[in-house]
Motif scaffolding. Structure first.
Motif, PDB file in Angstrom:
ATOM      1  N   LEU A  19     -39.694  12.939  -9.393  1.00 45.11           N
ATOM      2  CA  LEU A  19     -39.062  11.532  -9.310  1.00 45.11           C
ATOM      3  C   LEU A  19     -40.121  10.366  -9.344  1.00 45.11           C
ATOM      4  O   LEU A  19     -41.325  10.648  -8.753  1.00 45.11           O
ATOM      5  N   HIS A  20     -39.926   9.325 -10.054  1.00 45.42           N
ATOM      6  CA  HIS A  20     -40.752   8.059  -9.782  1.00 45.42           C
ATOM      7  C   HIS A  20     -40.119   7.398  -8.496  1.00 45.42           C
ATOM      8  O   HIS A  20     -38.833   7.052  -8.412  1.00 45.42           O
ATOM      9  N   ARG A  21     -40.887   7.231  -7.513  1.00 46.57           N
ATOM     10  CA  ARG A  21     -40.406   6.426  -6.477  1.00 46.57           C
ATOM     11  C   ARG A  21     -41.021   4.946  -6.104  1.00 46.57           C
ATOM     12  O   ARG A  21     -42.208   4.958  -6.279  1.00 46.57           O
ATOM     13  N   VAL A  65     -35.578   4.955  -7.494  1.00 45.85           N
ATOM     14  CA  VAL A  65     -35.924   6.334  -7.657  1.00 45.85           C
ATOM     15  C   VAL A  65     -35.492   6.719  -8.906  1.00 45.85           C
ATOM     16  O   VAL A  65     -34.231   6.624  -9.302  1.00 45.85           O
ATOM     17  N   SER A 101     -34.366  14.369   0.335  1.00 49.70           N
ATOM     18  CA  SER A 101     -35.671  14.188   0.035  1.00 49.70           C
ATOM     19  C   SER A 101     -36.769  15.121   0.477  1.00 49.70           C
ATOM     20  O   SER A 101     -37.631  15.240  -0.484  1.00 49.70           O
TER      21      SER A 101
END
Length: 288
Positions: A19-21, A26, A4
Motif C-alpha cells: 500500500l501507498h500511504r 491509501v 492495518s
C-alpha cells in the motif's frame, strides 16, 4: 486498527510494500494490486468449491435455466430435461426454446445449446452430438419445377432460407463454409420465396411446394414418411453440424449444468425417436 496491523504483518512477511500511504489516502502499489487480484481469484475458487461440495452432499435443487434451439429443443431434447425431475424433484426448470441469441452471463443461463460454428466466446464448449442437414422439397414443387440435376443447378431454383433474424444476412448464420458459399450463390442467382428464422415454418412452406429448403434430417423424417417431403440430392447436398453445450468457465462446474450436459448427450447419442417424441407427444404432420 486491526486491519492495518494485519496488512503491515503481511508486508513484513512478504518483504514488499502493498500500500501507498499518505495522510490523505491509501492506494495499492503494483505489487499490492497483483496480490489483491490473485487473492480475490483464489477466494472465488474457494467459494465455488464450497458450493460444489455442498451440492454433492445434497439433492440437486433450485432454478435451472437452459436455452435450446428450435426445433431441436421442442422436438428432441426437451424430454431429456423433463426426465431429470424423477431423480431430482427439487429442480425448477426455466426453459428457453428458440433461435434468438442469448448471453449466458447477462441472461443468467446455466447451459446454452448451439449448433454449428462457434465464435470464440471464452465459454466452456462441450460437443454433445451432431445434426445432419439435408436438402428437401415438396412433391408439388418437384412436379412443377423439376428435380435439380446436380449441385450446379441449385442456385437457379426457388429457395426457402433460414437466418437467425429472418434478415437473409448469411453472416448471422453458424454455417460451415461450403453451405455458406451455396447460400451466398443462391442470394445472387436464385429466387428466395421465404426467409425466416423458424424452421417449422420453413418445413411447412417446403411441404406446400414453395421451394427447396435445407432442413435438419430429424425434423423432416416423419414428413418424408408421410409423403409430404422428398429428400433431394442426398449424395451431393448433405452435411453434419456439431451440437455444442456452452457452460460458464469455472474451475468447479455446477452439478446442475453437468446433469444437463450428460442428459442431452445421452439423448443425442440414442438417435432421434421414431413415433412419439421423448416427451411422449407424437409429432404432428399436417396433411394437405
Amino acid at each position: 486498527s486491526f486491519v492495518s496491523k494485519q496488512v503491515r504483518a503481511l508486508e513484513t512477511r512478504l518483504g514488499l510494500t502493498l500500500l501507498h500511504r499518505t495522510t490523505r489516502s491509501v492506494s495499492l502499489t503494483d505489487e499490492g494490486r497483483i496480490y489483491h487480484e490473485r487473492a480475490a481469484s483464489l477466494l472465488a475458487e474457494l467459494k465455488d468449491l464450497d458450493r460444489e461440495m455442498a451440492e454433492r452432499q445434497s439433492e440437486v435443487r433450485g432454478p435451472l435455466k437452459v436455452s435450446l434451439p428450435s426445433p431441436l429443443g421442442e422436438e428432441w431434447l426437451a424430454g431429456a430435461l423433463y426426465a431429470l425431475f424423477g431423480p431430482h424433484p427439487g429442480l425448477e426448470l426455466v426453459l428457453d426454446i428458440g433461435n434468438r441469441r442469448v448471453d449466458l452471463f447477462e441472461d443468467g443461463f446455466d447451459v446454452v445449446i448451439r449448433v454449428g460454428v462457434l465464435a470464440d466466446s471464452g465459454l466452456i464448449a462441450t460437443r454433445i452430438g451432431e445434426l445432419e442437414i439435408g436438402l428437401f422439397a415438396g412433391p408439388t414443387y418437384l412436379t412443377q419445377w423439376g428435380t435439380p440435376s446436380g449441385h450446379e443447378a441449385l442456385p437457379h431454383h426457388r429457395w426457402l432460407m433460414f437466418s437467425h433474424h429472418g434478415t437473409g444476412r448469411v453472416e448471422h448464420m453458424d454455417l460451415p463454409e461450403p453451405l455458406r458459399q451455396l447460400y451466398t450463390s443462391i442470394r445472387h442467382h436464385g429466387a428466395v420465396t421465404v426467409d425466416s428464422n423458424n424452421i417449422p415454418a420453413l418445413r411447412l412452406a417446403c411441404a406446400q411446394g414453395a421451394g427447396l429448403c435445407m432442413l435438419p434430417a430429424f425434423a423432416a423424417a416423419q414428413w418424408v414418411d408421410a409423403g409430404r417431403l422428398c429428400r433431394v440430392l442426398p449424395d451431393e447436398v448433405s452435411m453434419t453440424l456439431p451440437i455444442w453445450a456452452l457452460t460458464r468457465p469455472r474451475r468447479f462446474p455446477s452439478r446442475k449444468a453437468e446433469l444437463v450436459v450428460a442428459a442431452l448427450k445421452r439423448t443425442l447419442q440414442g438417435g432421434f425417436p421414431s413415433g412419439p417424441t421423448r416427451s411422449g407427444q407424437a409429432l404432428p404432420v399436417p396433411r394437405s
